[in-house]
Design an enzyme around this catalytic site. Structure first.
Site, mmCIF file in Angstrom:
data_model
loop_
_atom_site.group_PDB
_atom_site.id
_atom_site.type_symbol
_atom_site.label_atom_id
_atom_site.label_comp_id
_atom_site.label_asym_id
_atom_site.label_seq_id
_atom_site.Cartn_x
_atom_site.Cartn_y
_atom_site.Cartn_z
ATOM 1 N N LYS A 126 0.860 -1.076 0.033
ATOM 2 C CA LYS A 126 -0.204 0.114 -0.156
ATOM 3 C C LYS A 126 0.858 1.169 0.065
ATOM 4 C CE LYS A 126 -4.346 -1.718 1.439
ATOM 5 N NZ LYS A 126 -5.487 -1.809 2.554
ATOM 6 N N LYS A 210 -5.556 -11.296 -4.560
ATOM 7 C CA LYS A 210 -7.027 -11.676 -3.680
ATOM 8 C C LYS A 210 -7.837 -10.699 -4.012
ATOM 9 C CE LYS A 210 -7.060 -8.962 0.493
ATOM 10 N NZ LYS A 210 -8.082 -8.656 1.033
ATOM 11 N N LYS A 213 -11.745 -5.269 -1.497
ATOM 12 C CA LYS A 213 -12.863 -4.044 -1.636
ATOM 13 C C LYS A 213 -12.342 -3.097 -2.541
ATOM 14 C CE LYS A 213 -14.348 -4.678 3.017
ATOM 15 N NZ LYS A 213 -13.406 -3.967 3.873
HETATM 16 N N1 AQP Z 1 -10.079 -12.444 -0.754
HETATM 17 C C1 AQP Z 1 -10.576 -12.810 0.310
HETATM 18 N N2 AQP Z 1 -10.948 -13.953 0.533
HETATM 19 C C2 AQP Z 1 -11.119 -14.506 1.768
HETATM 20 N N3 AQP Z 1 -11.171 -13.414 2.803
HETATM 21 C C3 AQP Z 1 -10.922 -12.332 2.810
HETATM 22 N N4 AQP Z 1 -10.865 -11.316 3.387
HETATM 23 C C4 AQP Z 1 -10.882 -10.296 2.795
HETATM 24 N N5 AQP Z 1 -10.414 -10.381 1.343
HETATM 25 C C5 AQP Z 1 -10.781 -11.693 1.517
HETATM 26 C C6 AQP Z 1 -11.412 -11.343 5.015
HETATM 27 O O1 AQP Z 1 -12.485 -10.484 5.088
HETATM 28 C C7 AQP Z 1 -12.305 -9.835 6.463
HETATM 29 C C8 AQP Z 1 -12.463 -8.194 6.448
HETATM 30 O O2 AQP Z 1 -11.326 -7.755 5.941
HETATM 31 P P1 AQP Z 1 -11.128 -6.282 5.295
HETATM 32 O O3 AQP Z 1 -12.147 -5.425 5.942
HETATM 33 O O4 AQP Z 1 -9.578 -5.932 5.273
HETATM 34 O O5 AQP Z 1 -11.307 -6.536 3.731
HETATM 35 P P2 AQP Z 1 -10.638 -6.198 2.157
HETATM 36 O O6 AQP Z 1 -11.482 -6.847 1.175
HETATM 37 O O7 AQP Z 1 -9.306 -7.079 2.449
HETATM 38 O O8 AQP Z 1 -10.792 -4.781 2.564
HETATM 39 P P3 AQP Z 1 -9.841 -3.886 1.607
HETATM 40 O O9 AQP Z 1 -10.267 -2.281 2.103
HETATM 41 O O10 AQP Z 1 -9.730 -3.856 -0.059
HETATM 42 O O11 AQP Z 1 -8.387 -4.265 1.897
HETATM 43 P P4 AQP Z 1 -7.076 -4.214 0.795
HETATM 44 O O12 AQP Z 1 -7.235 -3.182 -0.053
HETATM 45 O O13 AQP Z 1 -5.945 -4.200 1.673
HETATM 46 O O14 AQP Z 1 -7.380 -5.616 0.571
HETATM 47 C C9 AQP Z 1 -10.927 -10.313 6.981
HETATM 48 O O15 AQP Z 1 -11.209 -11.193 7.893
HETATM 49 C C10 AQP Z 1 -10.223 -10.598 5.825
HETATM 50 O O16 AQP Z 1 -9.147 -11.748 6.091
#
Ligand code: AQP
Length: 344
Positions: A126, A210, A213
């Site tokens: 990031k 992965k 969001k």
């Molecule tokens: N792709 C995924 N597969 C399985 N589990 C996932 N989690 C997130 N992505 C996956 C799990 O969801 C929970 C909340 O995580 P978060 O709020 O950090 O969600 P995110 O999608 O990772 O959000 P962002 O804002 O998009 O973050 P970045 O940009 O860092 O990827 C957690 O339990 C997470 O493991």
């Protein structure tokens, strides 16, 4: 479960192991959040003493728009309930409504070597390099300390998360162990709870990254959002990356593996059984089955979401009650930590 020897932590309610987890109220939730986290939280509530948090302080590292933070918190609360979290079984609360999170976060920052934070994969991806890094907020670097505070405040034994959070939970353990070594028995050492399927749902457009969001916000074809209508799910899955093979044959490529994993996670089957079931099936057939599985699981959640989202008064009551219950546990741990630091 690993509890530091000789420790005297308050026992979890009803002697069930305690879990703590949370999601950032940033943008719309996707299928990965559901399969990796929310679904397990809901289905296993009876086995644990549950604390589920909406981590709005974390969201400040990526969403500076106050209105968006405010509405996203209520959306997420409605989704928690729609997925089956029951306020009678789980303490559901907003992180910023329990001041102990930020207070313990600072204490942990002061006990975390900078190198540990700089080495985190999420920070490195990031923060970028050079001029980019100079502009990124310091919160992106210190975020893992706040997450450690979220977990440690509740003496959580387990942290149910997706695989992407494994490194953060491991860092939390390291920080807790360091404080315990320096200051005596302050924290219970938590364990990550990561499932065999659905723990790492990959991007539909790029199955080497992965599903996330923030990527979905700029590339809609990247993710199935939890509130996507059935026809949007169908369109996105039909365009999901596969490979040049006409049908499922082992060894499968990353895109097909992702579709198989999604199907396995939703149906509760093992990966091996799912591969056996779809071997020889055309990619069109596989995509149809995956679409149907996703829509079957999301449609009832979406209906319940609309019901809960329309009732802000109830959502606010659930969150206020959750903050009060969470605060009692969090304040006791904060006091223990403050005393160990010579602060009280
Ligand atoms: N792709 C995924 N597969 C399985 N589990 C996932 N989690 C997130 N992505 C996956 C799990 O969801 C929970 C909340 O995580 P978060 O709020 O950090 O969600 P995110 O999608 O990772 O959000 P962002 O804002 O998009 O973050 P970045 O940009 O860092 O990827 C957690 O339990 C997470 O493991």
């Amino acid at each position: 479960m690993s509890i530091a020897p000789g420790s005297d932590f308050p026992p979890p309610r009803g002697d069930r192991p305690r879990v703590l987890s949370g999601i950032q109220p940033t943008f719309q939730l996707h299928l990965g959040n559901y399969l990796g986290a929310l679904r397990h939280w809901a289905s296993e509530q009876h086995s644990y003493d549950n604390f589920f948090c909406i981590v709005d302080l974390h969201a400040l590292t990526v969403v500076p728009d106050p209105e968006l933070v405010r509405s996203s918190v209520l959306e997420l609360a409605a989704l928690y309930l729609a997925c089956g979290l029951d306020p009678g079984r789980s303490v559901i609360f907003v992180q910023s409504q329990v001041p102990a999170h930020a207070q313990l976060g600072w204490i942990l920052e002061c006990h975390t070597p900078l190198g540990w934070l700089e080495r985190m994969t999420q920070f490195r991806s990031k923060a970028g390099t050079g001029r980019e890094r100079e502009r990124v907020s310091a919160g992106v670097l210190t975020y893992p300390d706040l997450m450690a505070a979220d977990i440690l405040l509740y003496n959580a034994e387990f942290v149910p998360v997706g695989d992407d959070q494994r490194q953060h939970v491991e860092l939390c353990r390291d920080i807790a162990q360091r404080v315990n070594t320096l200051r005596g028995e302050v924290f219970r050492i938590p364990e990550p709870l990561i499932r065999a399927t659905g723990a790492r749902v990959m991007g539909l457009d790029d199955p080497t990254t992965k599903m996330s969001k923030s990527t979905a916000l700029v590339k809609p074809a990247h993710a199935i959002l939890m509130l996507d209508p059935p026809d949007v799910v169908r369109r996105k899955i039909s365009r999901a990356t596969t490979d040049a093979n006409p049908a499922v044959v082992e060894p499968v490529g990353a895109g097909v593996a992702n579709l198989l994993d999604i199907h396995a996670a939703i149906r509760g089957d093992s990966r091996a059984d799912t591969v056996a079931r779809f071997t020889g099936v055309s990619y069109g057939g596989l995509k149809q089955a995956v679409t149907d599985a996703i829509n079957e699981v999301l449609e009832p959640v979406q209906a319940r979401y609309r019901h809960w989202r329309a009732d802000e008064a109830v959502l606010r009551t659930v969150l206020a009650d959750g903050a009060e219950r969470a605060g009692v546990v969090a304040d006791a741990t904060l006091l223990r930590a403050q005393r160990a630091m010579g602060l009280r």
